[in-house]
Write a protein that holds these residues in place. Structure first.
Motif, PDB file in Angstrom:
ATOM      1  N   LEU A  16     -34.486 -90.872 -42.712  1.00  0.00           N
ATOM      2  CA  LEU A  16     -34.177 -89.582 -43.325  1.00  0.00           C
ATOM      3  C   LEU A  16     -35.300 -88.582 -43.090  1.00  0.00           C
ATOM      4  O   LEU A  16     -35.063 -87.430 -42.697  1.00  0.00           O
ATOM      5  N   ASN A  17     -36.539 -89.020 -43.309  1.00  0.00           N
ATOM      6  CA  ASN A  17     -37.686 -88.133 -43.123  1.00  0.00           C
ATOM      7  C   ASN A  17     -37.815 -87.684 -41.671  1.00  0.00           C
ATOM      8  O   ASN A  17     -38.013 -86.494 -41.386  1.00  0.00           O
ATOM      9  N   HIS A  22     -36.980 -83.776 -37.263  1.00  0.00           N
ATOM     10  CA  HIS A  22     -36.359 -83.522 -35.961  1.00  0.00           C
ATOM     11  C   HIS A  22     -35.496 -82.264 -36.011  1.00  0.00           C
ATOM     12  O   HIS A  22     -35.542 -81.422 -35.103  1.00  0.00           O
ATOM     13  N   ILE A  23     -34.720 -82.135 -37.080  1.00  0.00           N
ATOM     14  CA  ILE A  23     -33.866 -80.954 -37.233  1.00  0.00           C
ATOM     15  C   ILE A  23     -34.715 -79.698 -37.365  1.00  0.00           C
ATOM     16  O   ILE A  23     -34.428 -78.663 -36.742  1.00  0.00           O
ATOM     17  N   THR A  24     -35.772 -79.784 -38.161  1.00  0.00           N
ATOM     18  CA  THR A  24     -36.624 -78.615 -38.393  1.00  0.00           C
ATOM     19  C   THR A  24     -37.268 -78.117 -37.114  1.00  0.00           C
ATOM     20  O   THR A  24     -37.215 -76.923 -36.790  1.00  0.00           O
ATOM     21  N   GLY A 162     -44.008 -85.737 -34.947  1.00  0.00           N
ATOM     22  CA  GLY A 162     -42.983 -86.308 -35.806  1.00  0.00           C
ATOM     23  C   GLY A 162     -41.614 -86.308 -35.165  1.00  0.00           C
ATOM     24  O   GLY A 162     -41.448 -86.136 -33.961  1.00  0.00           O
ATOM     25  N   GLY A 163     -40.591 -86.496 -36.000  1.00  0.00           N
ATOM     26  CA  GLY A 163     -39.218 -86.531 -35.512  1.00  0.00           C
ATOM     27  C   GLY A 163     -38.755 -87.944 -35.199  1.00  0.00           C
ATOM     28  O   GLY A 163     -39.456 -88.936 -35.437  1.00  0.00           O
ATOM     29  N   LEU A 164     -37.557 -88.043 -34.661  1.00  0.00           N
ATOM     30  CA  LEU A 164     -36.945 -89.340 -34.386  1.00  0.00           C
ATOM     31  C   LEU A 164     -37.642 -90.111 -33.272  1.00  0.00           C
ATOM     32  O   LEU A 164     -37.433 -91.310 -33.113  1.00  0.00           O
ATOM     33  N   GLY A 165     -38.469 -89.434 -32.501  1.00  0.00           N
ATOM     34  CA  GLY A 165     -39.268 -90.128 -31.491  1.00  0.00           C
ATOM     35  C   GLY A 165     -40.184 -91.166 -32.107  1.00  0.00           C
ATOM     36  O   GLY A 165     -40.556 -92.145 -31.450  1.00  0.00           O
ATOM     37  N   ASN A 166     -40.565 -90.971 -33.396  1.00  0.00           N
ATOM     38  CA  ASN A 166     -41.399 -91.960 -34.083  1.00  0.00           C
ATOM     39  C   ASN A 166     -40.720 -93.323 -34.098  1.00  0.00           C
ATOM     40  O   ASN A 166     -41.340 -94.352 -33.836  1.00  0.00           O
ATOM     41  N   ALA A 188     -28.895 -88.700 -30.657  1.00  0.00           N
ATOM     42  CA  ALA A 188     -27.634 -88.372 -29.985  1.00  0.00           C
ATOM     43  C   ALA A 188     -26.607 -87.818 -30.970  1.00  0.00           C
ATOM     44  O   ALA A 188     -25.869 -86.882 -30.653  1.00  0.00           O
ATOM     45  N   SER A 189     -26.588 -88.390 -32.167  1.00  0.00           N
ATOM     46  CA  SER A 189     -25.652 -87.920 -33.192  1.00  0.00           C
ATOM     47  C   SER A 189     -25.949 -86.484 -33.598  1.00  0.00           C
ATOM     48  O   SER A 189     -25.036 -85.669 -33.793  1.00  0.00           O
ATOM     49  N   LEU A 190     -27.230 -86.170 -33.734  1.00  0.00           N
ATOM     50  CA  LEU A 190     -27.608 -84.793 -34.066  1.00  0.00           C
ATOM     51  C   LEU A 190     -27.133 -83.827 -32.985  1.00  0.00           C
ATOM     52  O   LEU A 190     -26.616 -82.740 -33.297  1.00  0.00           O
ATOM     53  N   ALA A 191     -27.318 -84.215 -31.731  1.00  0.00           N
ATOM     54  CA  ALA A 191     -26.895 -83.351 -30.629  1.00  0.00           C
ATOM     55  C   ALA A 191     -25.386 -83.118 -30.673  1.00  0.00           C
ATOM     56  O   ALA A 191     -24.908 -81.984 -30.489  1.00  0.00           O
ATOM     57  N   ILE A 192     -24.617 -84.177 -30.947  1.00  0.00           N
ATOM     58  CA  ILE A 192     -23.150 -84.046 -31.005  1.00  0.00           C
ATOM     59  C   ILE A 192     -22.723 -83.175 -32.178  1.00  0.00           C
ATOM     60  O   ILE A 192     -21.866 -82.298 -32.044  1.00  0.00           O
ATOM     61  N   ILE A 193     -23.334 -83.417 -33.341  1.00  0.00           N
ATOM     62  CA  ILE A 193     -22.961 -82.663 -34.549  1.00  0.00           C
ATOM     63  C   ILE A 193     -23.264 -81.177 -34.389  1.00  0.00           C
ATOM     64  O   ILE A 193     -22.404 -80.317 -34.658  1.00  0.00           O
TER      65      ILE A 193
END
Length: 512
Positions: A16-17, A22-24, A162-166, A188-193
């Motif tokens: 979640l964090n 990643h979104i930010t 930071g981000g999902l790369g962590n 990938a889900s973020l990109a699709i959404i």
């Protein structure tokens, strides 16, 4: 499948964090790229030559390799989210600028003439006619840019952004496929959404699109204000290099600090990067402390006087000299080190060593034409690494591949290589049946770990220094290897392994 689900449940907080981070960073980069590319395209749309030049420039910028761009930015802006944000903006410029430019340039001249005939000013034509007509193409470019940004933003983890790369880097380092897959699927889900959401905006009225942009800007602005307010409380930021061992150590540091001061706000940045990243982050104040090794200090972080022969220093003399030079050259302080040695080593499979009678590094001369080495990039470039092997042993291997730390173990296990660099406490040595070759010419110096911090931080926080000094002279090589095994092989969390050690040795109460 069970492993995937268990890992997902165990790491849900981190997921979640990291997703929010990643979104930010992705949306911030997108808004900045839009703020640059769209006005620029509007300004040059009626100047074809200038527009073509800018298209070429943005195209060239996008061809720069991401790692190279991050490497170029670090000396200028440091590490963290800033270089990652700049790199993402650079990559997003082309699709947004190109689509805005093309969308405006291809508007039917008859429509433009009609707008002029109605007496519309240049600004009014732009707002009422040109942008609404070009908007679907512009939004298409924005969608392409966002998908590109979200995928590329995983590299932010390489520079502490930071981000999902962590999660992806941690999964690679721990050989945890489930963790790597979770990070990749989340990205990938973020990109699709977000691609789907922008697709909806493409079909919406311009006013709705404008309101969404305003809401997005306000949301990111509010989140930034919240982060700044939260940062008003002093935060003790502890970072660690790549690997299970640094992760265990920084969790020990955090738990000891919290035990000494329950009100302390401690933030951990595990797998923060390589030695140079952490050292620069410490000097610039982006982190407060991290575990470092005495030998690394003398070989990579300070300038050692020519009068000092590092090879003749005892373990204690190595520490004293490292601490003295850190204080003099960088105003840093290395606390008293732990007991175990985590020196560099060269390792081969036991079967390979037995077949060719290999016991020492010098023995590699007998099988030199057969050697296929896989070394970490840091080892290849260090004076106490491959450079030292060539200088002190006269060994230049016919094949040397640069690899990430965890990948070299997989490679030697699959017989793709037959020689690797290692740390003497790596759990993988036993796991993959490897033997360490004796350093018969004493190339590798003394490596004992200790918390490294600025002198100012140490003076301001004497209770933290006292708490961390409890580890001085503690942790044997066997204990560290066993803890690494618990994390890497048994898949236990670094926090729980660190806590178990501290409780067992009376450094922490069992209910902490």
């Amino acid at each position: 499948m069970n492993n995937f689900v268990n890992t997902l449940v165990e790491r849900k907080g981190e997921l979640l964090n990291d997703t929010l981070q990643h979104i930010t960073i992705s949306l911030s980069a997108l808004l900045l790229a839009m703020a640059i590319a769209i006005p620029l395209a509007i300004l040059v749309v009626h100047h074809k030559k200038v527009g073509e030049i800018l298209l070429q420039v943005t195209g060239v910028l996008q061809t720069i390799p991401s790692l190279a761009l991050l490497g170029l930015l670090i000396p200028i802006v440091g590490i963290g989210s800033v270089p990652a944000l700049i790199a993402l903006v650079v990559y997003a410029l082309l699709p947004i600028f190109q689509n805005t430019y093309v969308g405006l340039a291809e508007i039917d001249p008859a429509i433009e003439e009609a707008a002029v005939a109605f007496g519309m000013s240049r600004l009014r034509r732009l707002i009422k006619v040109e942008i609404p007509i070009a908007l679907p193409i512009i939004i298409s470019g924005i969608r392409s840019a966002l998908v590109l940004i979200i995928g590329t933003a995983t590299l932010a983890a390489l520079v502490g952004g930071g981000g999902l790369g962590n999660l992806i880097l941690l999964g690679i380092d721990r050989n945890n496929t489930a963790l790597t897959l979770i990070g990749a699927l989340a990205s990938a889900s973020l990109a699709i959404i977000f691609s789907a959401l922008i697709n909806l905006l493409q079909k919406a009225k311009p006013r709705v699109t404008g309101l969404v942009l305003v809401a997005l800007i306000c949301g990111l602005g509010g989140y930034s204000v919240y982060q700044k307010q939260a940062a008003n409380q002093e935060t003790i930021t502890i970072a660690g290099k790549l690997g299970a061992e640094p992760d265990i150590l920084i969790n020990m540091y955090a738990q000891l600090i919290k035990a000494a001061d329950p009100q302390a706000h401690v933030v951990l940045k595990s797998n923060f990067g390589k030695t140079s990243f952490l050292f620069n982050a410490l000097k610039s104040g982006q982190i407060d402390l991290y575990p470092e090794f005495t030998g690394t200090v003398l070989d990579s972080l300070v300038k050692v006087p020519q009068t000092v022969d590092k090879s003749k220093l005892t373990a204690n003399e190595t520490y004293q000299e490292a601490n003295r030079l850190l204080a003099k050259q960088a105003q840093l302080r290395l606390l008293a080190p732990m007991a175990y040695q985590n020196t560099y080593a060269l390792a081969v499979k036991q079967t390979f060593a037995t077949k060719h009678g290999l016991q020492t590094i010098s023995d590699l001369q007998k099988v030199l034409p057969q050697i296929k080495a896989g070394f970490t990039l840091e080892f290849i470039d260090r004076a106490d690494g491959y450079k030292g092997v060539k200088a002190k042993y006269g060994l230049t291997f016919p094949s040397v591949q640069g690899m990430e730390p965890s990948l070299r173990y997989e490679a030697i296990n699959q017989n793709k290589i037959n020689l690797i660099d290692a740390y003497s406490t790596d759990s993988e040595l036993a796991r993959y049946g490897l033997v360490v070759l004796q350093d018969d010419r004493q190339l590798f110096p003394d490596y004992r770990g200790a918390p490294l911090m600025s002198q100012a931080f140490a003076q301001k926080h004497p209770q933290i220094v006292t708490a961390l000094n409890q580890l001085a002279g503690k942790i044997s090589a066997a204990e560290m290897t066993a803890m690494n095994y618990q994390v890497n092989v048994k898949k236990k969390s670094a926090a729980s392994v660190a806590q178990n050690y501290l409780v067992k040795h009376g450094l922490l109460k069992g209910d902490n």
